[in-house]
Motif scaffolding. Structure first.
Motif, PDB file in Angstrom:
ATOM      1  N   GLY A 489       0.781  -1.256   0.227  1.00 24.67           N
ATOM      2  CA  GLY A 489       0.520  -0.235   0.407  1.00 24.67           C
ATOM      3  C   GLY A 489       0.860   1.586   0.293  1.00 24.67           C
ATOM      4  O   GLY A 489       0.756   2.366  -0.487  1.00 24.67           O
ATOM      5  N   TYR A 490       2.081   1.452   1.277  1.00 27.84           N
ATOM      6  CA  TYR A 490       2.623   2.626   0.831  1.00 27.84           C
ATOM      7  C   TYR A 490       3.620   2.567  -0.379  1.00 27.84           C
ATOM      8  O   TYR A 490       3.850   3.624  -0.799  1.00 27.84           O
ATOM      9  N   ILE A 491       4.081   1.446  -1.103  1.00 23.95           N
ATOM     10  CA  ILE A 491       4.721   1.267  -2.024  1.00 23.95           C
ATOM     11  C   ILE A 491       3.740   2.085  -3.633  1.00 23.95           C
ATOM     12  O   ILE A 491       4.639   2.636  -3.918  1.00 23.95           O
ATOM     13  N   LEU A 492       3.102   1.187  -3.664  1.00 24.40           N
ATOM     14  CA  LEU A 492       2.012   1.807  -4.880  1.00 24.40           C
ATOM     15  C   LEU A 492       1.311   2.680  -4.463  1.00 24.40           C
ATOM     16  O   LEU A 492       1.554   4.040  -5.579  1.00 24.40           O
ATOM     17  N   GLU A 494       3.367   5.726  -3.477  1.00 22.73           N
ATOM     18  CA  GLU A 494       4.104   6.500  -3.806  1.00 22.73           C
ATOM     19  C   GLU A 494       4.878   6.488  -5.247  1.00 22.73           C
ATOM     20  O   GLU A 494       5.152   7.525  -5.810  1.00 22.73           O
ATOM     21  N   PHE A 495       4.708   5.114  -5.604  1.00 25.28           N
ATOM     22  CA  PHE A 495       5.387   5.370  -6.656  1.00 25.28           C
ATOM     23  C   PHE A 495       4.786   4.313  -7.492  1.00 25.28           C
ATOM     24  O   PHE A 495       5.111   3.366  -8.797  1.00 25.28           O
ATOM     25  N   GLY A 496       3.447   3.946  -7.725  1.00 28.28           N
ATOM     26  CA  GLY A 496       2.226   3.060  -8.051  1.00 28.28           C
ATOM     27  C   GLY A 496       2.743   3.331  -9.775  1.00 28.28           C
ATOM     28  O   GLY A 496       2.175   2.761 -10.504  1.00 28.28           O
ATOM     29  N   ALA A 532      -3.058   5.213   0.950  1.00 28.66           N
ATOM     30  CA  ALA A 532      -2.868   4.900   0.217  1.00 28.66           C
ATOM     31  C   ALA A 532      -3.758   5.768  -1.485  1.00 28.66           C
ATOM     32  O   ALA A 532      -3.286   5.726  -2.639  1.00 28.66           O
ATOM     33  N   TYR A 533      -5.087   5.063  -1.330  1.00 30.41           N
ATOM     34  CA  TYR A 533      -6.223   5.590  -2.176  1.00 30.41           C
ATOM     35  C   TYR A 533      -6.260   7.197  -2.193  1.00 30.41           C
ATOM     36  O   TYR A 533      -5.797   7.167  -3.774  1.00 30.41           O
ATOM     37  N   ILE A 534      -5.919   8.055  -1.583  1.00 34.33           N
ATOM     38  CA  ILE A 534      -5.544   9.259  -1.674  1.00 34.33           C
ATOM     39  C   ILE A 534      -4.812   9.842  -2.747  1.00 34.33           C
ATOM     40  O   ILE A 534      -4.968  10.665  -3.254  1.00 34.33           O
ATOM     41  N   LYS A 535      -3.662   8.780  -2.485  1.00 32.64           N
ATOM     42  CA  LYS A 535      -2.562   9.410  -3.094  1.00 32.64           C
ATOM     43  C   LYS A 535      -3.018   9.041  -4.670  1.00 32.64           C
ATOM     44  O   LYS A 535      -2.210   9.464  -5.461  1.00 32.64           O
ATOM     45  N   PHE A 536      -3.236   7.746  -4.949  1.00 39.69           N
ATOM     46  CA  PHE A 536      -4.004   7.455  -6.379  1.00 39.69           C
ATOM     47  C   PHE A 536      -4.892   8.742  -7.092  1.00 39.69           C
ATOM     48  O   PHE A 536      -4.451   8.802  -8.339  1.00 39.69           O
ATOM     49  N   ILE A 537      -5.953   9.359  -5.641  1.00 44.87           N
ATOM     50  CA  ILE A 537      -6.002  10.202  -6.890  1.00 44.87           C
ATOM     51  C   ILE A 537      -5.696  10.945  -7.948  1.00 44.87           C
ATOM     52  O   ILE A 537      -5.050  11.769  -8.777  1.00 44.87           O
ATOM     53  N   ASN A 538      -4.162  11.476  -6.674  1.00 43.71           N
ATOM     54  CA  ASN A 538      -3.416  12.625  -7.047  1.00 43.71           C
ATOM     55  C   ASN A 538      -2.392  11.704  -8.435  1.00 43.71           C
ATOM     56  O   ASN A 538      -2.198  12.745  -8.934  1.00 43.71           O
ATOM     57  N   LEU A 539      -1.745  10.363  -8.574  1.00 40.01           N
ATOM     58  CA  LEU A 539      -1.060  10.155  -9.691  1.00 40.01           C
ATOM     59  C   LEU A 539      -2.260   9.580 -10.596  1.00 40.01           C
ATOM     60  O   LEU A 539      -1.515   9.713 -12.000  1.00 40.01           O
ATOM     61  N   PHE A 540      -3.638   8.484  -9.918  1.00 40.60           N
ATOM     62  CA  PHE A 540      -4.555   9.384 -11.576  1.00 40.60           C
ATOM     63  C   PHE A 540      -5.519   9.274 -11.636  1.00 40.60           C
ATOM     64  O   PHE A 540      -6.945   9.581 -10.497  1.00 40.60           O
ATOM     65  N   ALA A 584      -1.487  17.731  -6.055  1.00 45.59           N
ATOM     66  CA  ALA A 584      -0.595  17.722  -6.000  1.00 45.59           C
ATOM     67  C   ALA A 584       0.664  18.428  -4.747  1.00 45.59           C
ATOM     68  O   ALA A 584       1.638  17.176  -4.801  1.00 45.59           O
ATOM     69  N   THR A 585       0.162  19.107  -4.110  1.00 42.20           N
ATOM     70  CA  THR A 585       1.421  19.413  -4.076  1.00 42.20           C
ATOM     71  C   THR A 585       0.546  19.328  -2.181  1.00 42.20           C
ATOM     72  O   THR A 585       2.111  18.517  -1.062  1.00 42.20           O
ATOM     73  N   VAL A 586       0.144  18.735  -1.995  1.00 44.05           N
ATOM     74  CA  VAL A 586      -0.455  18.644  -0.603  1.00 44.05           C
ATOM     75  C   VAL A 586       0.021  16.544  -0.497  1.00 44.05           C
ATOM     76  O   VAL A 586       0.405  16.036   0.626  1.00 44.05           O
ATOM     77  N   LEU A 587      -0.039  16.389  -1.624  1.00 41.99           N
ATOM     78  CA  LEU A 587       0.041  14.801  -1.893  1.00 41.99           C
ATOM     79  C   LEU A 587       1.506  14.621  -2.751  1.00 41.99           C
ATOM     80  O   LEU A 587       1.199  13.463  -3.196  1.00 41.99           O
ATOM     81  N   GLU A 588       2.400  15.223  -2.025  1.00 41.11           N
ATOM     82  CA  GLU A 588       3.586  14.852  -3.343  1.00 41.11           C
ATOM     83  C   GLU A 588       4.422  14.191  -2.670  1.00 41.11           C
ATOM     84  O   GLU A 588       4.200  13.394  -1.834  1.00 41.11           O
ATOM     85  N   GLU A 589       4.926  13.434  -3.471  1.00 39.98           N
ATOM     86  CA  GLU A 589       6.172  12.194  -3.373  1.00 39.98           C
ATOM     87  C   GLU A 589       6.862  12.620  -2.026  1.00 39.98           C
ATOM     88  O   GLU A 589       7.429  12.978  -1.540  1.00 39.98           O
ATOM     89  N   MET A 590       6.774  11.162  -1.065  1.00 39.56           N
ATOM     90  CA  MET A 590       7.724  11.454   0.278  1.00 39.56           C
ATOM     91  C   MET A 590       8.810  11.862  -0.450  1.00 39.56           C
ATOM     92  O   MET A 590       9.598  11.460  -1.060  1.00 39.56           O
ATOM     93  N   PRO A 591       9.246  13.052   0.504  1.00 41.30           N
ATOM     94  CA  PRO A 591      11.272  12.988   0.654  1.00 41.30           C
ATOM     95  C   PRO A 591      11.921  12.570   1.196  1.00 41.30           C
ATOM     96  O   PRO A 591      11.365  11.458   2.218  1.00 41.30           O
ATOM     97  N   PRO A 592      12.963  12.477   0.627  1.00 39.99           N
ATOM     98  CA  PRO A 592      14.060  11.467   1.432  1.00 39.99           C
ATOM     99  C   PRO A 592      14.118  11.734   2.590  1.00 39.99           C
ATOM    100  O   PRO A 592      14.347  12.475   2.931  1.00 39.99           O
TER     101      PRO A 592
END
Length: 944
Positions: A489-492, A494-496, A532-540, A584-592
């Motif tokens: 869930g976490y990796i997809l 972020e990087f799905g 992870a679902y809300i991140k999917f909305i930003n990615l897809f 895109a700003t709120v759900l941006e990819e996690m920084p290192p």
């Protein structure tokens, strides 16, 4: 002697005739209390009966005075029963203690050895503080008196040992120290054995006071190991001469570092070699007592060799000897061999020798019936792991994990996770290993493990796509462990998008795959999947409507769990009202993630307990002095350092450990983000106190003696203990590259009390400050009892230097301010870069450096046995490349290297010519700078 046995509610004597009950005995004592005609035998008989009644489990609250009266008897049997009764039934709070002490004083002053022994035994058995106050000053006088019988000396030594354990503050040994140490030369081996036990305990508390015992212990040990069994007939146990005394002497020597005196050190080395040689001899008896005694001495000798960690030959021989025990039919020997080899694996001299037994250890892991031995095998595999065998060891541990005992599965999981991360040059292998770990033992994979894999995937751009693809494939299995769902869930989330181009892993397929696991998971995992679902909305954006339908469902908006309900409501509202840019700003990819301590390692250390975690230092040097870093490209080296830095940051206190552990190498920066859904990005508080210590006296620092005792030991090695006293142990691990270095300083609290206001700083005089830059990171101001913390020192060589910086430590222990100053082993040779040269190039360069001011030559006497392998190891440890077949004389040693500093580079050529007959060396160094030649010559000549 009459004895009584219970039967129903009465007591019977040996002849089975009815006897008085306990209250009848009590009445008899009261009636005859003033009967002076009652003889001692009758008193002894009834006191003995009372003692037996007590041993049967009945309470006895009378007869004590009669037992005290027996102490004044002149008959041995009566006095013995009196002392026995007091030792068993009288407690330290008894009103009779004063009367008992008076009787004991009379017996100690009687000079009758039998009575003195009885009195000393009673003091040791009771061991109360009142007795310690009464006799602590008297017993040492008896111990060292010239007219004291040997048997009394033995009892006095053991009695003093007992009092020292119960009331150490009441045993003043200052004025008796030298005379007690001299007991190691006593002709009676029983006295020597008892005295050795006492001195060992006292030396652990005050090592400097008993330092003179080293020479006497070595001399006595030498006489024992070189004697035949018939020479010590009274103390020979199944053809082994004085095994108990040998073991005690070896333990005493483990309280100190290797002797500085060359002759004494050589004699000790001969003793240890003799013990190792005797272990190879055929047994003189087939009885188990013979082998037990022989092996007891052998294992204690190996412990001393490991403790000294200074003789490569002995370390390798000890390793080979232990290797023979790995397949021994005796389970205890296999266990002890594995346990000792765990410690040997962390030595720079014996690590390679330990690795040769890897197949035997793996076989023990598979076939051993005893679970404790299998656990030690796992520990040894963990300790011997390095880059050359990491994949093999991790694979074997994973294979064993499927059938491992439940009690050790979690520990194996942690070790596999640490090894896979530490030695992962190929990060795809690391991801595969952790997912396989979750598949095999998901129930034992703690949060620390899957947190860690997410941190590394986020910090490594080159592995993110592979990780997304791998977890996607793993989630397609009909039954997935919940930890795998969390990672997926976490990796997809972020990087799905990195695998969405394939129709088999399109956004909708990814979402449906994750959502198919949703209803089978616990509440925390469901919360993560909603994130992870809300991140999917930003990615897809194409799956936005599908996800909103899920969030709108009654099962989410009206969920009984408040956390899930709140997430569903907030995520749904966010997806409806926020613009694409805001999403895109709120759900941006996690920084290192920032540098921090590995939570996996911390968990393993807590599980193993203080001092039980094997050391797996990646920069470990082998016996030939070569580092084990793989010769890869610069990019690979940077990659490895980055991973190591992320694995083992050092800005938090470390749990306790007797020995130093994994090191970090590098720093990483990051920007915090409130989208850290797992709260992985939280950083610990600095913990530094802003309060001023008004009790500290900074002016005292200038008067502190700087400890240089172990300074020269680090010329040719980078790891070890630089300072130790009864309170604090300071260990070092260092690594250098060109003109930069990093030193890890480990502060170990040896007490059970906190160190408060702990601080450390590095000082240099004005000249050295311009030559060497040392930056020290802050250290936690509180060190718990038995714990260890780490501090990092970053070092930069600006130009050549001769002096060394000083580490100043200050802390409060028990209300007293402690100040310690230690000279740090930062020498010029640490910045060597080895240089390989042909014979022609070497001599051409040698001639170019022929000016008188460029050469320094020194002829000196050998301080240690002249051993070729040891000499090679020291030259390689010095930092230069050892050039073979360059010098016409094959007995000579030739080396070349370059000293790197910020301002310049200085080439160096050296030649060491040994003369075995004269036990002399001639050392010649040529460099382009006279000061460099002189300093390197001074440093290296002290090592031979």
């Amino acid at each position: 002697m009459a004895a009584v046995y219970p039967s129903s509610n009465v007591y019977f004597q040996q002849d089975n005739a009815p006897c008085h009950k306990a209250h009848v005995i009590s009445s008899w004592f009261r009636r005859h209390d003033r009967d002076k005609a009652l003889d001692g035998y009758s008193k002894k008989k009834y006191v003995c009966k009372l003692l037996f009644i007590f041993l049967l489990g009945h309470d006895i609250d009378f007869g004590h005075m009669e037992a005290v009266n027996l102490l004044s008897s002149n008959k041995y049997t009566e006095k013995q029963i009196g002392y026995l009764f007091i030792s068993v039934l009288v407690n330290s709070n008894s009103d009779l203690i004063r009367l008992i002490n008076n009787a004991i004083k009379n017996d100690l002053a009687s000079r009758n050895p039998t009575f003195m022994n009885l009195a000393l035994h009673c003091i040791a058995n009771v061991g109360s503080r009142e007795m310690a106050e009464a006799f602590a000053s008297e017993i040492p006088r008896i111990l060292v008196a010239g007219d004291t019988m040997d048997s009394v000396k033995q009892s006095a030594a053991l009695c003093l040992l007992r009092l020292n354990r119960t009331s150490p503050d009441l045993v003043p040994m200052g004025e008796w120290t030298a005379r007690v140490v001299h007991l190691l030369n006593d002709q009676h081996l029983g006295v020597v054995t008892a005295a050795t036990s006492l001195i060992t305990t006292l030396a652990q508390k005050s090592p400097d006071d008993f330092k003179t015992s080293i020479a006497l212990a070595v001399a006595r040990l030498s006489r024992i190991v070189t004697s035949a069994s018939i020479d010590l007939q009274d103390y020979t146990y199944y053809f082994v001469a004085a095994p108990w005394l040998s073991v005690k002497l070896l333990r005493l020597l483990q309280c100190y570092p290797p002797p500085e005196d060359a002759a004494l050190r050589s004699r000790l080395t001969e003793c240890l070699e003799t013990i190792l040689n005797k272990a190879q001899e055929p047994p003189k008896s087939k009885k188990v007592q013979h082998s037990n005694a022989k092996n007891a001495v052998l294992f204690e000798a190996i412990s001393l060799i490991i403790h000294h960690d200074s003789e490569p030959t002995l370390l390798v021989r000890a390793c080979n000897q232990l290797g023979q025990f790995l397949q021994h039919r005796e389970t205890n020997l296999r266990y002890l061999a594995l346990e000792s080899m765990c410690t040997l694996a962390s030595s720079e001299f014996s690590h390679e020798a330990v690795k040769t037994h890897i197949e035997t250890v793996i076989n023990a892991l598979k076939t051993e019936r005893d679970v404790s031995v299998r656990q030690r095998a796992v520990d040894l595999l963990y300790a011997m792991c390095d880059r050359s065998n990491a994949k093999q060891i991790v694979a074997e541990m994973l294979s064993y994990l499927e059938t491992a005992d439940y009690s050790i599965r979690e520990e194996i999981v942690l070790k596999v996770a640490i090894l896979a991360e530490k030695y992962a040059v190929d990060y795809t292998w690391y991801v595969d290993t952790i997912l396989n770990l979750i598949r095999i033992a998901g129930d034992y994979v703690s949060e620390e493990v899957w947190y860690r894999v997410i941190q590394i995937v986020i910090n490594r751009d080159d592995v993110q796509g592979y990780a997304a693809k791998t977890v996607f494939e793993a989630l397609q299995a009909p039954a997935c462990h919940e930890n795998l769902v969390k990672v997926g869930g976490y990796i997809l989330g972020e990087f799905g998008n990195l695998i969405a181009g394939d129709s088999r892993s399109s956004p909708l397929v990814q979402f449906n795959l994750l959502h198919s696991k949703f209803h089978l998971c616990s509440v925390p995992t469901r919360a993560l999947l909603l994130s992870a679902y809300i991140k999917f909305i930003n990615l897809f954006p194409e799956v936005k409507a599908t996800i909103q339908d899920v969030l709108r469902s009654d099962s989410q908006l009206r969920n009984a769990d408040v956390e899930l309900q709140q997430r569903a409501v907030e995520y749904l509202r966010l997806s409806c009202i926020a613009s694409t840019d805001i999403l895109a700003t709120v759900l941006e990819e996690m920084p290192p993630f920032p540098e921090r301590e590995s939570s996996i390692l911390a968990k393993l250390k807590r599980k193993k307990g203080p001092g039980n975690l094997p050391d797996i230092n990646d920069a470990r040097r082998n016996v030939n002095g070569n580092t084990e870093h793989s010769e890869k490209t610069e990019a690979t080296n940077k990659s490895s350092l980055s991973l190591l830095a992320d694995l083992l940051p050092t800005n938090r206190p470390r749990p306790a450990s007797s020995s130093p552990i994994l090191l970090s190498a590098g720093t990483m920066g990051s920007n915090p983000s409130f989208t850290d859904l797992l709260n992985l990005n939280s950083t610990p508080s600095a913990g530094a106190s802003l309060l001023v210590d008004v009790f500290s006296d900074s002016s005292t620092l200038a008067s502190i003696d700087v400890s240089e005792e172990n300074f020269t030991r680090f010329v040719c090695k980078n790891n070890g203990v630089i300072y130790e006293n009864q309170l604090l142990q300071i260990g070092l691990k260092s690594e250098y590259r060109q003109n930069l270095g990093r030193m890890y300083v480990f502060y170990g609290n040896k007490t059970s009390t906190q160190f408060l206001s702990f601080s450390s700083s590095v000082t240099s005089h004005d000249t050295l400050k311009t030559q060497l830059n040392v930056h020290a990171k802050t250290v936690d101001p509180v060190i718990e009892g038995g714990a260890q913390v780490q501090q990092i020192l970053n070092i930069e060589c600006v130009t050549d230097f001769t002096d060394a910086p000083v580490l100043n430590i200050q802390f409060r222990y028990g209300g007293t301010l402690q100040n310690i100053a230690v000279k740090l082993p930062v020498m010029l040779n640490k910045f060597f870069q080895p240089t390989e040269m042909t014979s022609q190039d070497f001599f051409q360069r040698w001639k170019q450096l022929g000016a008188p001011q460029q050469e320094v030559q020194k002829i000196f006497k050998s301080k240690h046995p002249m051993d070729t392998d040891v000499t090679k190891a020291k030259i390689l440890g010095f930092g230069v490349a050892l050039l073979d077949r360059v010098d016409p004389n094959p007995e000579n040693f030739v080396g070349a290297g370059v000293i790197h500093s910020k301002n310049t580079q200085v080439g160096c050529l050296l030649r060491l010519e040994p003369n075995a007959q004269a036990q002399m060396y001639r050392l010649t160094l040529r460099t382009s700078r006279e000061s460099v030649s002189q300093r390197l010559c001074d440093l290296l000549s002290e090592q031979f």
